[in-house]
Scaffold this motif. Structure first.
Motif, short mmCIF file in Angstrom:
data_model
loop_
_atom_site.label_atom_id
_atom_site.label_comp_id
_atom_site.label_asym_id
_atom_site.label_seq_id
_atom_site.Cartn_x
_atom_site.Cartn_y
_atom_site.Cartn_z
N PHE A 16 0.73 -1.16 0.08
CA PHE A 16 0.22 0.01 -0.07
C PHE A 16 0.82 1.22 0.07
CE2 PHE A 16 -1.73 3.60 2.44
CZ PHE A 16 -2.96 3.79 1.78
N SER A 17 0.71 2.15 -0.79
CA SER A 17 1.23 3.31 -0.77
C SER A 17 0.12 4.51 -0.98
CB SER A 17 2.01 3.62 -2.05
OG SER A 17 2.86 4.84 -2.21
N HIS A 18 0.32 5.76 -0.27
CA HIS A 18 -0.46 7.31 -0.36
C HIS A 18 0.38 8.17 -0.65
CE1 HIS A 18 -3.48 10.06 0.48
NE2 HIS A 18 -2.39 10.74 1.20
N ARG A 19 0.24 8.85 -1.88
CA ARG A 19 0.89 9.91 -2.16
C ARG A 19 0.31 11.18 -1.73
NH1 ARG A 19 3.92 9.69 -8.02
NH2 ARG A 19 5.27 8.29 -6.50
N LEU A 20 1.27 12.05 -1.31
CA LEU A 20 1.02 13.33 -0.89
C LEU A 20 2.08 14.46 -1.09
CD1 LEU A 20 2.63 14.19 2.17
CD2 LEU A 20 0.80 12.46 2.65
N ARG A 21 1.95 15.64 -1.20
CA ARG A 21 2.88 16.84 -1.53
C ARG A 21 2.86 17.60 -0.30
NH1 ARG A 21 5.41 18.35 -6.27
NH2 ARG A 21 3.99 17.33 -7.66
N ILE A 46 -3.68 5.93 6.59
CA ILE A 46 -4.42 4.97 7.30
C ILE A 46 -5.79 4.89 6.76
CG2 ILE A 46 -5.70 4.32 9.39
CD1 ILE A 46 -2.94 2.98 9.37
N SER A 47 -6.34 6.15 6.58
CA SER A 47 -7.68 6.35 6.06
C SER A 47 -7.90 5.64 4.63
CB SER A 47 -8.26 7.73 6.04
OG SER A 47 -8.36 8.22 7.38
N ASP A 48 -6.72 6.01 3.79
CA ASP A 48 -6.68 5.56 2.47
C ASP A 48 -6.31 3.87 2.54
OD1 ASP A 48 -7.37 6.68 -0.04
OD2 ASP A 48 -5.34 6.87 -0.53
N TYR A 49 -5.74 3.51 3.61
CA TYR A 49 -5.49 2.04 3.56
C TYR A 49 -6.80 1.42 3.62
CZ TYR A 49 -3.51 -2.35 5.40
OH TYR A 49 -3.17 -3.65 5.54
N ALA A 52 -8.37 1.31 0.34
CA ALA A 52 -7.80 0.21 -0.50
C ALA A 52 -8.39 -1.14 -0.19
CB ALA A 52 -6.25 0.25 -0.49
N MET A 53 -8.86 -1.36 0.81
CA MET A 53 -9.39 -2.79 1.32
C MET A 53 -10.85 -2.59 0.92
SD MET A 53 -7.49 -4.50 4.46
CE MET A 53 -8.57 -3.39 5.78
N ALA A 54 -11.30 -1.64 0.25
CA ALA A 54 -12.90 -1.38 0.06
C ALA A 54 -13.75 -1.60 1.29
CB ALA A 54 -13.24 -2.59 -1.07
#
Length: 297
Positions: A16-21, A46-49, A52-54
């Motif tokens: 899992f990867s979440h991209r930000l700037r 974590i919210s995006d994790y 990702a698990m739907a």
């Protein structure tokens, strides 16, 4: 002696990867990211994790009758992030105890490891905040996700088969969110259309769409796609793309030459990325501006 943590963790260690700037407001007087913001980065990831698990987090935890509470959060710094850096926040579930779940995280700038974290959560009763066993289903979902298993499936079928789940999604999105009158959401085309619904591994419907019967004009077999709706929390998780691809595959299999849709203006970019191009002028439909878009099959 063990190797330093910064030599143990690489990007390849994570699914899992979440991209930000990095934003200007996150930089301190030393012109580097203020240390406390790194925990915010991991918490955002974590919210995006869960996405990702739907799993729509709030509804899912309510379904299980529990919630996750942070017991411990530790951070180790190796290098600093700076304004406008593009960062990848990586996370993985590394241990599931009786009532605890441990996540390991790492923050990368390209391949450079900047920060690591360990987040320990306790699964507990929301009313009393006393710990309770991690649900078996949640345990299986976490293990399955980290093993690379698919978290969603897309089913296609008739209105009789999928109408109940499609209805729940369409009411939530079009009627409750967008204010479209309930009696304008349904038409006779539902009975003759092919429907698609995306489900998570708890069999919760998360996205839907429909494909109308083929129409032939000037030798072109054309089908129309519509009623695309995605659970609000799950938008951006590619479920809309999965539903669209399933319906386009069905159109192609029955010999259609093109597929047409009426996109709300806010969704034009989404459809353009999937190969649709605008055709004609913008028009009003149920009080919302739309653009006809088409893709050859």
């Amino acid at each position: 002696m063990n190797q330093p943590l910064n030599q143990l963790l690489t990007r390849q260690d994570f699914r899992f990867s979440h991209r930000l700037r990095v934003r200007w407001a996150e930089v301190d007087m030393q012109q580097i990211v203020f240390n406390a913001h790194y925990l915010m980065y991991f918490d955002t990831a974590i919210s995006d994790y869960w996405r990702a698990m739907a799993l729509p987090y709030e509804d899912t935890m309510h379904h299980w009758g529990g919630d996750l509470y942070v017991k411990k959060a530790s951070v180790e710094y190796f290098a600093s992030a700076r304004y406008d850096d593009q960062l990848d926040v990586m996370l993985k579930c590394t241990k599931i105890g009786n009532s605890s779940i441990i996540f390991t995280g790492a923050l990368f700038r390209a391949d450079e490891l900047l920060v690591t974290t360990e987040l320990i959560y306790v699964y507990a009763n929301p009313a009393t905040q006393t710990s309770q066993p991690v649900p078996t289903t949640l345990r299986e979902l976490l293990l399955g996700f980290e093993a690379g298993e698919a978290m969603t499936t897309v089913k296609t079928g008739s209105w009789d088969a999928l109408g109940k789940d499609a209805t729940a999604l369409r009411v939530a999105v079009f009627v409750e969110e967008q204010g479209i009158p309930l009696d304008m959401e349904w038409d006779e085309a539902d009975k003759t259309s092919l429907h698609a619904v995306a489900y998570n591994r708890l069999d919760v419907p998360l996205a839907t769409g429909r494909l109308l019967p083929t129409e032939t004009a000037a030798g072109v077999k054309s089908s129309k796609l519509g009623r695309m709706a995605v659970n609000r929390v799950m938008r951006g998780s590619k479920l809309g793309r999965d539903v669209l691809n399933a319906l386009m595959a069905a159109a192609q299999a029955r010999g259609d030459n093109e597929i047409v849709l009426h996109a709300q203006r806010s969704a034009e970019i989404f459809y353009a990325r999937l190969g649709f191009t605008p055709r004609g002028d913008v028009f009003d439909e149920v009080g919302i501006a739309h653009q006809e878009m088409v893709r050859k099959l």
